[in-house]
Design an enzyme around this catalytic site. Structure first.
Site, PDB file in Angstrom:
ATOM      1  N   HIS A 127      28.290  34.139  37.218  1.00 11.52           N
ATOM      2  CA  HIS A 127      28.135  35.553  37.555  1.00 11.52           C
ATOM      3  C   HIS A 127      26.784  35.759  38.229  1.00 11.52           C
ATOM      4  CE1 HIS A 127      28.990  39.881  37.090  1.00 11.52           C
ATOM      5  NE2 HIS A 127      27.673  39.987  36.947  1.00 11.52           N
ATOM      6  N   CYS A 128      26.805  36.366  39.410  1.00 10.44           N
ATOM      7  CA  CYS A 128      25.571  36.688  40.131  1.00 10.44           C
ATOM      8  C   CYS A 128      25.162  38.108  39.773  1.00 10.44           C
ATOM      9  CB  CYS A 128      25.775  36.541  41.635  1.00 10.44           C
ATOM     10  SG  CYS A 128      24.324  37.021  42.611  1.00 10.44           S
ATOM     11  N   CYS A 183      33.588  35.820  31.402  1.00  8.57           N
ATOM     12  CA  CYS A 183      32.588  36.780  31.871  1.00  8.57           C
ATOM     13  C   CYS A 183      32.933  38.153  31.323  1.00  8.57           C
ATOM     14  CB  CYS A 183      32.546  36.805  33.404  1.00  8.57           C
ATOM     15  SG  CYS A 183      31.339  37.981  34.064  1.00  8.57           S
ATOM     16  N   CYS A 234      32.869  40.877  34.412  1.00  6.98           N
ATOM     17  CA  CYS A 234      34.016  40.897  35.337  1.00  6.98           C
ATOM     18  C   CYS A 234      35.350  40.826  34.601  1.00  6.98           C
ATOM     19  CB  CYS A 234      33.918  39.732  36.317  1.00  6.98           C
ATOM     20  SG  CYS A 234      32.436  39.757  37.350  1.00  6.98           S
ATOM     21  N   HIS A 281      21.239  32.662  44.319  1.00  3.61           N
ATOM     22  CA  HIS A 281      21.206  33.811  45.229  1.00  3.61           C
ATOM     23  C   HIS A 281      19.894  33.749  46.000  1.00  3.61           C
ATOM     24  CE1 HIS A 281      22.437  37.883  46.565  1.00  3.61           C
ATOM     25  NE2 HIS A 281      21.125  38.030  46.726  1.00  3.61           N
ATOM     26  N   CYS A 282      20.006  33.640  47.316  1.00  2.36           N
ATOM     27  CA  CYS A 282      18.825  33.451  48.156  1.00  2.36           C
ATOM     28  C   CYS A 282      18.374  34.790  48.736  1.00  2.36           C
ATOM     29  CB  CYS A 282      19.144  32.471  49.285  1.00  2.36           C
ATOM     30  SG  CYS A 282      17.727  32.125  50.358  1.00  2.36           S
ATOM     31  N   CYS A 306      24.739  40.282  43.177  1.00  2.00           N
ATOM     32  CA  CYS A 306      25.994  40.698  43.810  1.00  2.00           C
ATOM     33  C   CYS A 306      26.900  41.435  42.832  1.00  2.00           C
ATOM     34  CB  CYS A 306      26.721  39.486  44.379  1.00  2.00           C
ATOM     35  SG  CYS A 306      25.807  38.636  45.690  1.00  2.00           S
ATOM     36  N   CYS A 322      31.430  37.464  39.842  1.00  2.00           N
ATOM     37  CA  CYS A 322      31.451  36.028  39.615  1.00  2.00           C
ATOM     38  C   CYS A 322      31.730  35.326  40.946  1.00  2.00           C
ATOM     39  CB  CYS A 322      32.518  35.669  38.592  1.00  2.00           C
ATOM     40  SG  CYS A 322      32.066  36.099  36.887  1.00  2.00           S
TER      41      CYS A 322
END
Length: 412
Positions: free
Chosen positions: A113-114, A100, A103, A127-128, A117, A120
């Site tokens: 990786h989100c 990544c 990060c 992601h909800c 947010c 990672c």
């Protein structure tokens, strides 16, 4: 006379007691489901996401070496050497350690990786926005229970209002807007939840995440395998819900593992490929001449192929031009399928003859070439896909490889 009156009194009292007990049972069941629903929702929302441990973070000195590297192959070797002691078995499209660049760390297996947010996350599912949290290794059980209890709650509310809907329909009671509203809202939510809950139950039994269902994991040994983490339906279920059946449906943490190391099928733990002698990673190459990447397929002698699908070639003419009463195709490339003979070998047909016999309508109308993009195939430190450094390869190879991938999935 008094005896008859006494019998009538006993009958009404028994009926009243039966209705009261029934209502008490309904209230107890309703509040039990409501408590479990709210408890699961709370756990899903407020459970911390699983962050990657610091030992996966690439030191500053190694990052400087990656930046000073003269080519991508040297960057791959640096990352491979650093990840040699880490428990990672998956790789990127071009057989590189999953890194990544945001990060600055090596991604553990099934971690991604989100972008919401900004970190990672271990075993990221998605992601909800409804719970404002990542659905990942730490709260996946809570999320499944939340969906299940929410569905049960909506079904209970809908079923309990049906008798009153019947009374409204027959005109025995006056119209009540709140009854109609409650019935239709509960039914609509139940319809939405039943598909989502059923889909995630399906993923649990196959030991996949939502991301893995759309993007097949690529293993260091064995290549792409969408069932690489599957251990059987019961073991897959226990990996999420634990091995104590008394706590399966209680929103407390019972998942097995640490979110970093996952059991895999045995053929992904060792390699018998002679091509890998002296090489830490098995390269994945396409079935297209001159290509160097593949989205799916099995590794054999250093080349990746999807058997028994037809051979794919790249035609260099796409734009329709009418010349001399016929069609001429010019412009960018396109991946098309070459026909096979009866013995399974591709027919000896040139690009020109194939294009003339198939002037405009290519493919089967189901699968279409597309750009094969993967977050793990981004540049190590640049944020772009480094596919074409020497100018001899381009993203159309990725399109043809994706065509192979999707065609193979349909055939199986």
């Amino acid at each position: 006379m008094s005896m008859a009156h006494g019998n009538n009194y006993d009958y009404h009292r028994t009926t009243f007691d039966g209705e009261r007990n029934e209502r008490i049972l309904f209230l107890l069941f309703y509040h039990a489901v409501l408590v479990m629903f709210l408890w699961s929702y709370y756990q899903t929302v407020f459970t911390d996401i699983g962050r990657v441990p610091s030992r996966f973070r690439v030191p500053r000195a190694e990052l400087d070496r990656i930046v000073r590297a003269t080519n991508e192959e040297e960057q791959k070797q640096i990352l491979e050497l650093f990840a040699k002691e880490l428990p990672v078995v998956t790789r990127t499209l071009n057989a590189t350690v999953r890194f990544c660049d945001k990060c600055r760390l090596i991604k553990p297996d099934r971690a991604h990786h989100c972008s919401v947010c900004g970190v990672c996350v271990l075993k990221l599912d998605h992601h909800c926005p409804w719970v404002n949290n990542c659905i990942n290794f730490t709260n996946y059980k809570y999320f499944i229970l939340f969906l299940g209890y929410a569905l049960l709650y909506c079904l209970y509310v809908a079923c309990s209002t049906i008798p009153y809907m019947e009374l409204l329909w027959t005109g025995k009671i006056d119209g009540r807007f709140h009854i109609l509203f409650l019935f239709f809202v509960s039914v609509m939510f139940a319809i939405s939840l039943v598909s989502l809950f059923g889909y995630h139950c399906y993923l649990v039994l196959l030991n996949r995440t939502t991301l893995e269902s759309f993007r097949t994991p690529i293993f260091r040994y064995g290549g792409p395998d969408k069932n690489g983490f599957s251990l059987g339906k019961l073991n897959n279920f226990q990996e999420v819900f634990g091995d104590d059946w008394r706590l399966w449906f209680v929103p407390v943490y019972t998942s097995l593992g640490d979110g970093i190391l996952f059991p895999t099928q045995s053929h992904h733990l060792a390699s018998n490929s002679p091509h890998e002698v002296g090489s830490p990673v098995a390269p994945l190459t396409t079935a297209i001449t001159g290509g160097s990447h593949n989205c799916n397929g099995s590794v054999a002698n250093g080349t990746a192929g999807v058997d028994p699908i037809p051979q794919t070639i790249v035609l260099e003419h796409l734009d329709e031009r009418k010349e001399g009463g016929g069609h001429r195709l010019q412009g960018q490339q396109q991946a098309v399928v070459m026909p096979h003979s009866t013995n399974g070998l591709p027919l000896q047909e040139t690009k020109e003859s194939f294009a003339s016999s198939h002037p405009l309508y290519m493919g089967d109308g189901v699968v279409y070439p597309m750009r094969c993009y993967d977050e793990d195939a981004e540049a190590l430190l640049g944020g772009e896909q480094q596919v074409n450094r020497n100018g001899t390869e381009n993203l159309h190879d990725f399109e043809a490889a994706t065509f192979l991938n999707e065609y193979g999935n349909l055939m199986h």
